[in-house]
Design an enzyme around this catalytic site. Sequence first.
Site, PDB file in Angstrom:
ATOM      1  N   ARG A 178       9.981  15.339  -0.882  1.00 36.22           N
ATOM      2  CA  ARG A 178       8.631  14.990  -0.414  1.00 36.22           C
ATOM      3  C   ARG A 178       8.020  16.045   0.501  1.00 36.22           C
ATOM      4  O   ARG A 178       7.229  15.746   1.385  1.00 36.22           O
ATOM      5  CB  ARG A 178       8.626  13.620   0.275  1.00 36.22           C
ATOM      6  CG  ARG A 178       9.057  12.480  -0.624  1.00 36.22           C
ATOM      7  CD  ARG A 178       8.146  12.319  -1.829  1.00 36.22           C
ATOM      8  NE  ARG A 178       8.634  11.285  -2.726  1.00 36.22           N
ATOM      9  CZ  ARG A 178       9.394  11.504  -3.808  1.00 36.22           C
ATOM     10  NH1 ARG A 178       9.743  12.751  -4.120  1.00 36.22           N
ATOM     11  NH2 ARG A 178       9.804  10.515  -4.558  1.00 36.22           N
ATOM     12  N   SER A 227       3.841   4.284  -1.276  1.00 33.15           N
ATOM     13  CA  SER A 227       5.056   4.192  -0.459  1.00 33.15           C
ATOM     14  C   SER A 227       4.752   4.604   0.977  1.00 33.15           C
ATOM     15  O   SER A 227       4.244   5.692   1.225  1.00 33.15           O
ATOM     16  CB  SER A 227       6.144   5.086  -1.038  1.00 33.15           C
ATOM     17  OG  SER A 227       6.541   4.630  -2.317  1.00 33.15           O
ATOM     18  N   GLU A 297       5.651   8.403   5.149  1.00 33.93           N
ATOM     19  CA  GLU A 297       5.278   9.205   3.986  1.00 33.93           C
ATOM     20  C   GLU A 297       3.758   9.264   3.865  1.00 33.93           C
ATOM     21  O   GLU A 297       3.189  10.266   3.455  1.00 33.93           O
ATOM     22  CB  GLU A 297       5.880   8.625   2.703  1.00 33.93           C
ATOM     23  CG  GLU A 297       5.599   9.461   1.463  1.00 33.93           C
ATOM     24  CD  GLU A 297       6.430   9.034   0.267  1.00 33.93           C
ATOM     25  OE1 GLU A 297       5.908   9.112  -0.864  1.00 33.93           O
ATOM     26  OE2 GLU A 297       7.588   8.627   0.445  1.00 33.93           O
TER      27      GLU A 297
END
Length: 315
Positions: A178, A227, A297
């Site tokens: 990520r 998310s 995130e």
Amino acid sequence: MTFPDITQMLRARMPGLRGTLEANAPLAPLSWFRTGGPAQMLFSPADEDDLGLFMAALPAEIPWMVIGLGSNLLVRDGGMPGVVIRLGKGFSKIEVEGMAIRAGAGAPDVKVARAAAEAGIRGLSFLRGIPGAIGGALRMNGGAYGGETKDVFVSATAVGRDGSRHILDRAAMGFAYRRCAAPPDLVFTEAVFEGTPGRPAEILAEMQRITEARSSTQPVNTRTGGSTFKNPPGQSAWKLVDEAGCRGLTIGGAQVSPLHTNFLVNLGAASAADIESLGETVRERVKARSGIDLEWEIKRVGLPAPGAGAPAETR
């Protein structure tokens, strides 16, 4: 909150600019959470050259950021000072080049996945499970359903803070979970991805399975940001949140999704402060139970509403 209008100043510095400038532009309609304050200035460049002209002439003291489809973004209630750049139609082109796909940074991930499937290019189906645009997938090494952007990445084009054009290969991107290590002052404008030969019908069927899986396990038709927290090494964020007793937890108009506990949902009238406060409460409860610090995130940006306390430290 209303910011000072800097339109005339910017126009004077940028003769020949073809993109649109909008002062005090609402950002809530551009965010999947549908909440938050305005941008002092919203700039939509006409194309890559227009973006380069703008970046080169933008005064150094004016902050700026880029947004895509707003699926992984929480804009705080006080809005965004400076300039918000949104890449639109001039950055949404998708072209098939053999077993490769060239896609603009503003192209939705799902459209890139479909173009690849219809061309018989296997390996990009995972993009169907990412509700964003290619620019965000590059910046975050977006991934879902067993695939990540780095797996199919060939190269990316970007515009620098001085208006210069850059080509980045895999090494320059420095992909990790990520994350990518490309300089934050680069604005991605397009990328090339490469897959392997496959049968269109089989690839489209795989995409359909991803669609059905998302619909059955995630709150896809709600005001959410995708998310919320990154998965800690060897752990699932949703499970940690669930074990901390946060399923369905509500603060103001924000709720931890009862369907998938790594999603926060705007029930209809949530402020950005409600959503961020809920996320921080979840982090505190997970920390107290498991000792694990969940990392956001979702990207949280902007100022709190006037009179509100300072936002939580970005983590």
